[in-house]
Design a protein around this motif. Structure first.
Motif, PDB file in Angstrom:
ATOM      1  N   LYS A 298     127.763 116.169 -21.410  1.00  0.00           N
ATOM      2  CA  LYS A 298     127.181 117.065 -23.253  1.00  0.00           C
ATOM      3  C   LYS A 298     128.179 118.334 -23.093  1.00  0.00           C
ATOM      4  CE  LYS A 298     124.213 119.264 -26.074  1.00  0.00           C
ATOM      5  NZ  LYS A 298     122.665 119.930 -26.204  1.00  0.00           N
ATOM      6  N   ILE A 299     128.257 119.243 -22.712  1.00  0.00           N
ATOM      7  CA  ILE A 299     129.262 119.854 -22.303  1.00  0.00           C
ATOM      8  C   ILE A 299     130.530 119.960 -22.061  1.00  0.00           C
ATOM      9  CG2 ILE A 299     130.144 121.920 -21.210  1.00  0.00           C
ATOM     10  CD1 ILE A 299     127.520 123.047 -22.643  1.00  0.00           C
ATOM     11  N   VAL A 300     131.002 119.004 -21.474  1.00  0.00           N
ATOM     12  CA  VAL A 300     132.733 118.324 -21.409  1.00  0.00           C
ATOM     13  C   VAL A 300     132.833 118.318 -22.751  1.00  0.00           C
ATOM     14  CG1 VAL A 300     134.043 116.811 -20.265  1.00  0.00           C
ATOM     15  CG2 VAL A 300     132.324 117.502 -19.079  1.00  0.00           C
ATOM     16  N   GLN A 301     131.793 117.256 -23.754  1.00  0.00           N
ATOM     17  CA  GLN A 301     132.610 116.987 -24.977  1.00  0.00           C
ATOM     18  C   GLN A 301     133.113 118.461 -26.109  1.00  0.00           C
ATOM     19  OE1 GLN A 301     133.122 113.166 -26.378  1.00  0.00           O
ATOM     20  NE2 GLN A 301     133.966 114.672 -27.452  1.00  0.00           N
ATOM     21  N   GLU A 302     131.233 119.308 -25.740  1.00  0.00           N
ATOM     22  CA  GLU A 302     131.872 120.157 -26.544  1.00  0.00           C
ATOM     23  C   GLU A 302     132.728 120.719 -26.693  1.00  0.00           C
ATOM     24  OE1 GLU A 302     127.724 122.870 -26.214  1.00  0.00           O
ATOM     25  OE2 GLU A 302     126.538 121.158 -27.170  1.00  0.00           O
ATOM     26  N   VAL A 303     133.213 121.417 -24.691  1.00  0.00           N
ATOM     27  CA  VAL A 303     134.872 122.295 -24.872  1.00  0.00           C
ATOM     28  C   VAL A 303     135.391 121.453 -25.154  1.00  0.00           C
ATOM     29  CG1 VAL A 303     136.187 122.850 -23.399  1.00  0.00           C
ATOM     30  CG2 VAL A 303     133.792 123.465 -22.754  1.00  0.00           C
ATOM     31  N   ALA A 304     136.215 119.770 -25.577  1.00  0.00           N
ATOM     32  CA  ALA A 304     137.138 119.133 -25.871  1.00  0.00           C
ATOM     33  C   ALA A 304     137.085 119.178 -27.175  1.00  0.00           C
ATOM     34  CB  ALA A 304     137.041 117.452 -25.420  1.00  0.00           C
ATOM     35  N   ASP A 305     135.822 119.256 -28.001  1.00  0.00           N
ATOM     36  CA  ASP A 305     135.967 119.534 -29.532  1.00  0.00           C
ATOM     37  C   ASP A 305     136.312 120.447 -30.134  1.00  0.00           C
ATOM     38  OD1 ASP A 305     134.876 116.429 -29.730  1.00  0.00           O
ATOM     39  OD2 ASP A 305     132.936 117.258 -30.016  1.00  0.00           O
ATOM     40  N   GLU A 306     136.046 121.366 -29.252  1.00  0.00           N
ATOM     41  CA  GLU A 306     136.142 122.901 -29.407  1.00  0.00           C
ATOM     42  C   GLU A 306     137.729 123.366 -29.537  1.00  0.00           C
ATOM     43  OE1 GLU A 306     134.636 125.958 -27.005  1.00  0.00           O
ATOM     44  OE2 GLU A 306     132.640 125.330 -28.182  1.00  0.00           O
ATOM     45  N   MET A 307     138.599 122.720 -28.785  1.00  0.00           N
ATOM     46  CA  MET A 307     140.082 122.417 -28.924  1.00  0.00           C
ATOM     47  C   MET A 307     141.209 121.731 -30.195  1.00  0.00           C
ATOM     48  SD  MET A 307     140.605 123.292 -25.865  1.00  0.00           S
ATOM     49  CE  MET A 307     141.816 123.110 -25.026  1.00  0.00           C
ATOM     50  N   THR A 308     142.179 122.301 -30.412  1.00  0.00           N
ATOM     51  CA  THR A 308     142.652 121.491 -31.112  1.00  0.00           C
ATOM     52  C   THR A 308     143.599 120.853 -31.642  1.00  0.00           C
ATOM     53  OG1 THR A 308     144.454 123.489 -31.797  1.00  0.00           O
ATOM     54  CG2 THR A 308     142.386 124.491 -33.414  1.00  0.00           C
ATOM     55  N   TYR A 309     144.431 120.011 -32.731  1.00  0.00           N
ATOM     56  CA  TYR A 309     145.123 118.559 -32.292  1.00  0.00           C
ATOM     57  C   TYR A 309     145.916 118.239 -33.131  1.00  0.00           C
ATOM     58  CZ  TYR A 309     140.714 117.631 -28.507  1.00  0.00           C
ATOM     59  OH  TYR A 309     140.456 118.519 -27.266  1.00  0.00           O
ATOM     60  N   PHE A 310     146.640 118.370 -32.932  1.00  0.00           N
ATOM     61  CA  PHE A 310     147.600 117.616 -33.763  1.00  0.00           C
ATOM     62  C   PHE A 310     148.410 116.095 -33.732  1.00  0.00           C
ATOM     63  CE2 PHE A 310     150.179 118.561 -29.718  1.00  0.00           C
ATOM     64  CZ  PHE A 310     151.378 117.406 -30.436  1.00  0.00           C
ATOM     65  N   PRO A 311     148.688 114.737 -34.488  1.00  0.00           N
ATOM     66  CA  PRO A 311     148.988 116.040 -35.903  1.00  0.00           C
ATOM     67  C   PRO A 311     147.385 115.548 -36.127  1.00  0.00           C
ATOM     68  CG  PRO A 311     149.506 113.585 -35.482  1.00  0.00           C
ATOM     69  CD  PRO A 311     149.064 113.920 -34.428  1.00  0.00           C
ATOM     70  N   LYS A 312     147.085 116.519 -37.985  1.00  0.00           N
ATOM     71  CA  LYS A 312     146.207 116.900 -37.935  1.00  0.00           C
ATOM     72  C   LYS A 312     144.825 115.614 -38.360  1.00  0.00           C
ATOM     73  CE  LYS A 312     144.596 120.121 -41.414  1.00  0.00           C
ATOM     74  NZ  LYS A 312     144.895 121.447 -42.356  1.00  0.00           N
ATOM     75  N   GLU A 313     145.901 114.954 -39.466  1.00  0.00           N
ATOM     76  CA  GLU A 313     144.233 113.886 -39.677  1.00  0.00           C
ATOM     77  C   GLU A 313     144.645 113.250 -38.044  1.00  0.00           C
ATOM     78  OE1 GLU A 313     147.311 114.201 -41.103  1.00  0.00           O
ATOM     79  OE2 GLU A 313     146.263 115.397 -42.545  1.00  0.00           O
ATOM     80  N   GLN A 314     144.949 112.441 -37.504  1.00  0.00           N
ATOM     81  CA  GLN A 314     144.848 111.794 -35.978  1.00  0.00           C
ATOM     82  C   GLN A 314     144.119 112.564 -34.966  1.00  0.00           C
ATOM     83  OE1 GLN A 314     147.407 111.916 -37.767  1.00  0.00           O
ATOM     84  NE2 GLN A 314     148.202 109.397 -39.132  1.00  0.00           N
ATOM     85  N   ARG A 315     144.575 113.769 -34.846  1.00  0.00           N
ATOM     86  CA  ARG A 315     144.157 114.869 -33.731  1.00  0.00           C
ATOM     87  C   ARG A 315     144.139 113.968 -32.668  1.00  0.00           C
ATOM     88  NH1 ARG A 315     140.166 118.732 -34.395  1.00  0.00           N
ATOM     89  NH2 ARG A 315     139.294 117.948 -32.862  1.00  0.00           N
ATOM     90  N   ILE A 316     145.217 113.433 -31.919  1.00  0.00           N
ATOM     91  CA  ILE A 316     145.850 112.781 -30.629  1.00  0.00           C
ATOM     92  C   ILE A 316     145.686 113.709 -29.458  1.00  0.00           C
ATOM     93  CG2 ILE A 316     146.962 110.469 -29.904  1.00  0.00           C
ATOM     94  CD1 ILE A 316     147.754 110.073 -32.868  1.00  0.00           C
ATOM     95  N   TYR A 317     146.800 114.441 -30.055  1.00  0.00           N
ATOM     96  CA  TYR A 317     147.230 115.290 -29.049  1.00  0.00           C
ATOM     97  C   TYR A 317     147.049 117.137 -28.937  1.00  0.00           C
ATOM     98  CZ  TYR A 317     150.574 111.157 -28.481  1.00  0.00           C
ATOM     99  OH  TYR A 317     150.655 110.657 -28.190  1.00  0.00           O
ATOM    100  N   SER A 318     146.289 117.468 -27.803  1.00  0.00           N
ATOM    101  CA  SER A 318     146.043 118.649 -27.644  1.00  0.00           C
ATOM    102  C   SER A 318     147.433 120.035 -27.686  1.00  0.00           C
ATOM    103  CB  SER A 318     145.367 118.856 -26.562  1.00  0.00           C
ATOM    104  OG  SER A 318     144.725 120.308 -25.895  1.00  0.00           O
ATOM    105  N   ASP A 319     146.813 120.208 -28.850  1.00  0.00           N
ATOM    106  CA  ASP A 319     148.328 121.720 -29.022  1.00  0.00           C
ATOM    107  C   ASP A 319     148.242 122.428 -28.329  1.00  0.00           C
ATOM    108  OD1 ASP A 319     146.225 123.222 -29.476  1.00  0.00           O
ATOM    109  OD2 ASP A 319     146.819 123.428 -31.887  1.00  0.00           O
ATOM    110  N   LYS A 320     147.825 123.125 -27.777  1.00  0.00           N
ATOM    111  CA  LYS A 320     147.868 123.393 -26.366  1.00  0.00           C
ATOM    112  C   LYS A 320     147.442 122.984 -24.510  1.00  0.00           C
ATOM    113  CE  LYS A 320     145.834 128.406 -28.572  1.00  0.00           C
ATOM    114  NZ  LYS A 320     145.598 126.706 -29.990  1.00  0.00           N
ATOM    115  N   GLY A 321     147.129 121.863 -24.853  1.00  0.00           N
ATOM    116  CA  GLY A 321     146.796 121.141 -23.884  1.00  0.00           C
ATOM    117  C   GLY A 321     145.688 121.376 -22.996  1.00  0.00           C
ATOM    118  N   CYS A 322     145.717 122.023 -21.503  1.00  0.00           N
ATOM    119  CA  CYS A 322     144.651 122.294 -20.965  1.00  0.00           C
ATOM    120  C   CYS A 322     144.433 123.532 -20.692  1.00  0.00           C
ATOM    121  CB  CYS A 322     144.370 121.789 -19.624  1.00  0.00           C
ATOM    122  SG  CYS A 322     143.493 120.205 -19.868  1.00  0.00           S
TER     123      CYS A 322
END
Length: 344
Positions: A298-322
């Protein structure tokens, strides 16, 4: 100096005291041998008490691959290319030139981590080793009007350190922020020369770390995704030519119109792919395990969801990696610790 004096005393003692008996002579000889071992730069005894330059190192390919599998995620290309390059270089008793790797990709994709693992393979103390040298462009070469001075200082530093340890490792971080021209100072040391001014650089390792070219890598990865191909199907030949030309022509890169690229002295341009959410989750799990916490999905998912992703609609890649995983996990630390204590 104290050791040197001791050695001299041990060596001269027989001439100063003609009445030595056989036992005393043995003690003196043993002491002289001990002093010689302590003073010799490569003696096993001296190297037990202080770090010595490793003249020859072999790569534990299986062990390093397993280590990278546990901490470097989503980088099949980088892991494969770098490990094989270092393995081939370390197994070559007489390389024709130093090993030169240029690692490219956005922040948080694993460039620094992989360079540290490589340094530790050559010198176990890694970045703490006196034979591993880390340069930060914004710290060590900050002023544009002092490029000439930086080039002279850099040549002197490398020449002195390789003279002391042929297998020295030099890591240049923030190459995308380095003033063009500075890095060309090391070009003579990277070329196919037996020696330069009496010093051989052929067993040294040079590593560049750069965000430059990251956009090109990300676009290629996105094109593979859009065409329905797996990221694991991306090969070095798909990206290396793009990186070489792109970085050479990038005015915001320390390698802009660099003679190092022009002379083909970089052995590998290593691409670091953008990380998907599944890779971010792997980073979160690894960080939780490293802190001794029970892995809570649950925490793993929450942390992952707080990251920002691109492209904006598809949200495929983390723009800051890890890169910000540790900071994000800190916010959840109280809950994670309570959960770990409850399970215990």
């Amino acid at each position: 100096m104290k050791l040197l004096k001791a050695a001299v005393i041990f060596v001269l003692a027989p001439t100063l005291s003609p009445a030595f008996d056989p036992l005393s002579a043995s003690v003196v000889a043993g002491g002289a041998l001990m002093a010689w071992h302590l003073l010799s730069s490569d003696s096993w005894l001296r190297c037990r008490f202080q770090e010595c330059c490793k003249r020859n190192s072999t790569v534990n390919f299986t062990g390093k691959a397993a280590q990278l599998d546990n901490r470097l995620f989503g980088q099949h290309l980088a892991k494969d290319v770098v490990l094989k390059a270092v393995l081939g270089f370390s197994n070559n008793p007489s390389p024709k030139k130093p090993l030169m790797l240029s690692l490219h990709g956005w922040a948080g994709t694993g460039k620094n981590y992989l360079s540290q693992i490589l340094a530790e393979q050559v010198h176990p103390a890694g970045l703490r080793s006196k034979f591993v040298h880390l340069f930060l462009a914004t710290l060590h070469f900050p002023h544009h009007d002092q490029v000439k001075l930086y080039k002279e200082q850099l040549q002197n530093w490398i020449r002195g350190n390789v003279s002391a340890c042929p297998s020295s490792v030099f890591i240049f971080d923030e190459m995308d922020k380095m003033h063009p021209g500075v890095i060309d100072a090391i070009k003579p040391f990277l070329d196919y020369y037996e020696e330069v001014d009496g010093v051989s650089y052929r067993k040294a390792i040079f590593i560049f770390l750069s965000n430059a070219g990251g956009d090109l890598i990300n676009k290629a990865a996105l094109d593979f995704w859009a065409s329905g191909k797996r990221r694991e199907d991306i090969q070095l030949k798909d990206l290396e030519p793009l990186l070489s030309i792109g970085v050479f022509n990038n005015k915001n890169s320390g390698l802009w119109h660099s003679s190092i690229i022009d002379r083909n002295l970089i052995d590998y341009f290593v691409p670091f792919l953008p990380l998907e959410q599944r890779h971010v989750k792997m980073c979160v799990r690894a960080e939780m395990a490293a802190r001794g916490y029970a892995v809570d999905e649950k925490i793993v998912q929450e942390v992952a969801d707080e990251m920002t992703y691109f492209p904006k609609e598809q949200r495929i890649y983390s723009d800051k990696g890890c890169k910000t995983v540790q900071a994000k996990l800190d916010i959840h630390e109280d809950f994670v610790m309570r959960d770990t204590n409850t399970r215990a």
